[in-house]
Design a protein around this motif. Structure first.
Motif, PDB file in Angstrom:
ATOM      1  N   ARG A 106       0.827  -1.206   0.000  1.00 50.13           N
ATOM      2  CA  ARG A 106       0.000   0.000   0.000  1.00 50.13           C
ATOM      3  C   ARG A 106       0.863   1.257   0.000  1.00 50.13           C
ATOM      4  O   ARG A 106       0.549   2.235  -0.693  1.00 50.13           O
ATOM      5  N   ASP A 111      -3.520  -0.367  -4.193  1.00 46.25           N
ATOM      6  CA  ASP A 111      -4.818  -0.032  -3.620  1.00 46.25           C
ATOM      7  C   ASP A 111      -5.264  -1.177  -2.720  1.00 46.25           C
ATOM      8  O   ASP A 111      -5.988  -2.088  -3.135  1.00 46.25           O
ATOM      9  N   VAL A 112      -4.795  -1.134  -1.480  1.00 44.61           N
ATOM     10  CA  VAL A 112      -5.098  -2.162  -0.485  1.00 44.61           C
ATOM     11  C   VAL A 112      -6.050  -1.558   0.538  1.00 44.61           C
ATOM     12  O   VAL A 112      -5.737  -0.536   1.154  1.00 44.61           O
ATOM     13  N   ARG A 113      -7.201  -2.179   0.730  1.00 46.85           N
ATOM     14  CA  ARG A 113      -8.224  -1.625   1.608  1.00 46.85           C
ATOM     15  C   ARG A 113      -8.622  -2.622   2.691  1.00 46.85           C
ATOM     16  O   ARG A 113      -8.770  -3.819   2.420  1.00 46.85           O
TER      17      ARG A 113
END
Length: 381
Positions: A106, A111-113
């Motif tokens: 990230r 795009d790590v959520r």
């Protein structure tokens, strides 16, 4: 008992402890399978309150900890791609892969959520049709039904940009592997109540009979665990080896039939490697062929990935109950929650994390006669 406080009642805990002390006549080694039980045991000092003859061995019951290193590296590879939104529960983000973790991906622009449900990831897929959205589906039988339901919903709604990176593991084959090991010292099991609430107890009698070990289905509060120990020790002292459900308020013998039907439709049994332990036959699930289009490993063709564990990490021995966390030379020095060598130090259910958080040991734990305060409200209370 309807309220949580009743399962932490010190007076009832003393009664159970008195009965355990009166029952035990020789040394016994019991393994709690669930990492949540391990944290409760260490947090409340239960292992220190039990008779010295009873040893609690911490088993491989942390789903984050046993997620294979190659699956972590596949997650890192997929999450690094510019067209991917990678969704996961928060406790997976700091689990070390080979050289980095999802937090680092990230920080590098991936795009790590963090999400709180796989359905959150499905909504993100609906909102971002130009992106591939992947949910990291890990865990034991407990977390498998919601992950299966999400894939079912994705197909029903025609959401084709959603997929699941699957690393589900099954408890009964792990018990079989532990008991089949030449190094095994386990004489009884405290089975994980939440797993049995889904799957029931139908797979356990054959294991109890074949290996001649009591298996007691147990909850997670102090009184749950003490009652599980009491029933297991009673069986051991009598020479019995049956399955005993001590968590009847949540577990039915047949389990959750609707959830089991969903799992049978969405998943198929497969061999699965457990981090720090190795390959256990028939111990995992993968998406069934008819749902293969939602399999992230298949969709992204990540294939075989070379992995390497840190030489100093002894998490595998911890997971197998061969050593306690503080017996690892790296514990609390080279390996901390901020600089973890293995998943057992960063997972919310990891044994190393429990010892680091609640009991940073330099030597042998104190016994209850040296620390009566444990039962007086700071722990069991």
């Amino acid at each position: 008992m309807k309220y949580l406080e009743e399962f932490q009642n010190p007076d009832l805990a003393r009664r159970l402890l008195d009965e355990i002390h009166a029952t035990v006549t020789r040394p016994w080694a019991l393994m709690e399978v669930c990492g949540g039980q391990t944290h409760s045991i260490i947090r409340h000092g239960i292992d220190q309150l039990l008779p010295e003859q009873i040893e609690l061995i911490h088993g491989p019951g942390c789903p984050v900890c046993v997620t294979p290193l190659d699956v972590i590296d596949k997650a890192l590879e997929i999450a690094s791609r510019p067209d991917v939104i990678f969704c996961s529960f928060g406790d997976m983000l700091r689990v070390p892969g080979t050289g980095r973790d999802l937090f680092q991906v990230r920080s590098e622009g991936g795009d790590v959520r963090v999400v709180y449900s796989p359905l959150d990831a499905l909504r993100i897929a609906q909102q971002n049709p130009d992106k591939q959205v992947v949910f990291f589906g890990i865990g034991f039988e407990t977390t498998a039904p919601p992950n299966a339901m999400t894939v079912h919903q994705a197909r029903k709604l025609g959401i084709r940009n959603f997929s699941l990176l699957v690393s589900h593991v099954r408890v009964p084959p792990a018990i079989e592997a532990i008991m089949s090991s030449a190094d095994c010292r386990v004489q009884a099991f405290l089975a994980a109540g939440h797993v049995c609430s889904v799957m029931g107890i139908e797979e356990y009698p054959e294991l109890a009979e074949r290996f001649r070990v009591p298996i007691v289905v147990t909850g997670f509060e102090p009184l749950d665990i003490l009652e599980g120990v009491r029933r297991a020790v009673r069986q051991l002292e009598r020479g019995e080896h049956t399955v005993d459900n001590a968590y009847e308020r949540a577990v039915r013998p047949e389990g959750n039939l609707a959830a089991k039907a969903m799992l049978a439709d969405l998943f198929e049994v497969t061999d699965r490697a457990w981090r720090g332990i190795g390959m256990i036959p028939h111990s995992g699930w993968r998406l069934a062929e008819k749902y293969r289009e939602f399999d992230a490993e298949h969709r992204f063709q990540v294939g075989e990935i070379a992995t390497q564990e840190p030489a100093a990490c002894r998490a595998g021995e911890v997971l197998q109950g061969l050593i306690k966390p503080h017996e690892c030379e790296a514990f609390g020095t080279a390996c901390t929650p901020r600089t973890p060598l293995g998943a057992t130090m960063v997972s919310s259910e990891g044994a190393c994390a429990a010892y680091y958080l609640y009991r940073r040991l330099g030597g042998t734990p104190t016994r209850p006669e040296q620390n009566q305060q444990t039962l007086e409200g700071t722990s069991v209370g």
